[in-house]
Write an enzyme that holds these catalytic residues in place. Structure first.
Site, PDB file in Angstrom:
ATOM      1  N   ASN A  13      23.550  26.837  66.818  1.00  0.00           N
ATOM      2  CA  ASN A  13      23.431  25.363  67.632  1.00  0.00           C
ATOM      3  C   ASN A  13      22.463  24.366  66.916  1.00  0.00           C
ATOM      4  OD1 ASN A  13      24.801  24.813  70.163  1.00  0.00           O
ATOM      5  ND2 ASN A  13      24.022  26.929  70.394  1.00  0.00           N
ATOM      6  N   ARG A  64       1.856  35.668  77.386  1.00  0.00           N
ATOM      7  CA  ARG A  64       2.935  34.305  77.395  1.00  0.00           C
ATOM      8  C   ARG A  64       1.938  33.053  77.256  1.00  0.00           C
ATOM      9  NH1 ARG A  64       8.066  35.412  78.511  1.00  0.00           N
ATOM     10  NH2 ARG A  64       8.306  37.220  80.002  1.00  0.00           N
ATOM     11  N   HIS A 108      22.746  26.086  77.448  1.00  0.00           N
ATOM     12  CA  HIS A 108      22.976  27.327  78.081  1.00  0.00           C
ATOM     13  C   HIS A 108      24.285  27.580  78.227  1.00  0.00           C
ATOM     14  CE1 HIS A 108      22.235  30.651  80.608  1.00  0.00           C
ATOM     15  NE2 HIS A 108      23.274  30.238  81.711  1.00  0.00           N
TER      16      HIS A 108
HETATM   17  C1  GAR Z   1      23.905  30.270  72.602  1.00  0.00           C
HETATM   18  O1  GAR Z   1      25.374  30.476  72.943  1.00  0.00           O
HETATM   19  C2  GAR Z   1      23.147  29.578  73.530  1.00  0.00           C
HETATM   20  O2  GAR Z   1      23.789  28.823  74.564  1.00  0.00           O
HETATM   21  C3  GAR Z   1      22.524  30.807  74.247  1.00  0.00           C
HETATM   22  O3  GAR Z   1      22.370  31.701  73.170  1.00  0.00           O
HETATM   23  C4  GAR Z   1      23.394  31.281  72.073  1.00  0.00           C
HETATM   24  C5  GAR Z   1      22.427  31.270  70.847  1.00  0.00           C
HETATM   25  O4  GAR Z   1      23.230  31.181  69.731  1.00  0.00           O
HETATM   26  N1  GAR Z   1      21.462  30.375  74.885  1.00  0.00           N
HETATM   27  C6  GAR Z   1      21.164  31.339  76.135  1.00  0.00           C
HETATM   28  O5  GAR Z   1      21.701  31.915  76.617  1.00  0.00           O
HETATM   29  C7  GAR Z   1      20.041  30.539  76.782  1.00  0.00           C
HETATM   30  N2  GAR Z   1      19.531  30.810  78.098  1.00  0.00           N
HETATM   31  P1  GAR Z   1      22.780  30.195  68.272  1.00  0.00           P
HETATM   32  O6  GAR Z   1      21.579  30.930  67.983  1.00  0.00           O
HETATM   33  O7  GAR Z   1      23.928  30.286  67.445  1.00  0.00           O
HETATM   34  O8  GAR Z   1      22.372  28.729  68.587  1.00  0.00           O
END
Ligand code: GAR
Length: 215
Positions: A13, A64, A108
């Protein structure tokens, strides 16, 4: 608009956002890609596109609060206007989220408010739903909560494995995240309570439900 993208691993992304920002006239610039994970594959891609990268490893912090404070300090130093979480798999403290309120967005892989949390694709398949999708939303302290900016729906096919579904959703993620960023950078997204409205959207084409590229 000065944008920071926060990743934890692959960063596909983030890559979609970088490519969008490289287009002439795009109203946002990615000024840093930050990861909590020194081995995140996406860091190399960002560096190869001349984007400064930064690792702030959560393992180096006792709690955190300290980790989030370090991120916040770095982003403030970089004069960041907007934070895009892109597969950033750390929960952020309410203090951090409130400090960056309406200046932090997330993607998400479900049609929120359905299927918050983890193992989203397995749960979508097990639910028997015919559709799922992806959502770009402003971040609020509660996990996967906040005003929705853009969504795309994706069918769940009979024989889908979680990986099949994830791949089909990811294609849409790469479309809607750059679009949402563009709308925000154009200052066309206004938050009214729990709802985000898009200024000058010519519905239904730009209703941001399976939006077309030319929004
Ligand atoms: C993506 O599918 C994003 O929507 C998800 O992690 C993946 C990251 O992929 N995010 C979540 O689940 C957040 N709750 P990427 O590193 O290739 O962008």
């Amino acid at each position: 608009m000065r944008v920071a993208v926060l990743i934890s691993s692959r960063g596909s992304n983030m890559q979609a956002l970088v490519r969008a920002c490289e287009a002439e006239g795009f109203p946002a610039e990615i000024v840093t890609v930050l990861s909590n994970n020194p081995d995140a594959g996406g860091l190399e891609f960002a560096a190869s596109h001349n984007i400064p990268t930064k690792v702030i490893n959560h393992r180096d912090y006792e709690n955190r609060e300290d980790f989030d404070a370090a991120i916040s300090e770095y982003l403030t130093e970089q004069r960041v206007d907007l934070i895009c979480l892109a597969g950033f798999m750390r929960l952020l403290t309410a203090e951090f989220v409130n400090k960056w309120r309406d200046r932090i967005v997330n993607i998400h892989p479900s049609l929120l408010p359905a299927f918050k949390g983890l193992h989203v694709h397995e749960r979508a398949i097990e639910s028997g739903a015919r559709f799922t999708g992806c959502t770009v939303h402003y971040v609020r302290p509660e996990m996967d909560d906040g005003p929705i900016i853009a969504q795309a729906a994706v069918p769940i096919l009979q024989d889908d494995t979680p990986d099949d579904l994830a791949a089909r959703i990811l294609v849409q993620e790469h479309r809607i995240y750059p679009l949402a960023l563009k709308l925000i950078a154009e200052r066309r997204v206004k938050v009214h309570g729990s709802v985000a409205k898009i200024i000058d959207a010519s519905e239904p084409d730009t209703s941001l439900i399976n939006p077309s590229e030319d929004n």
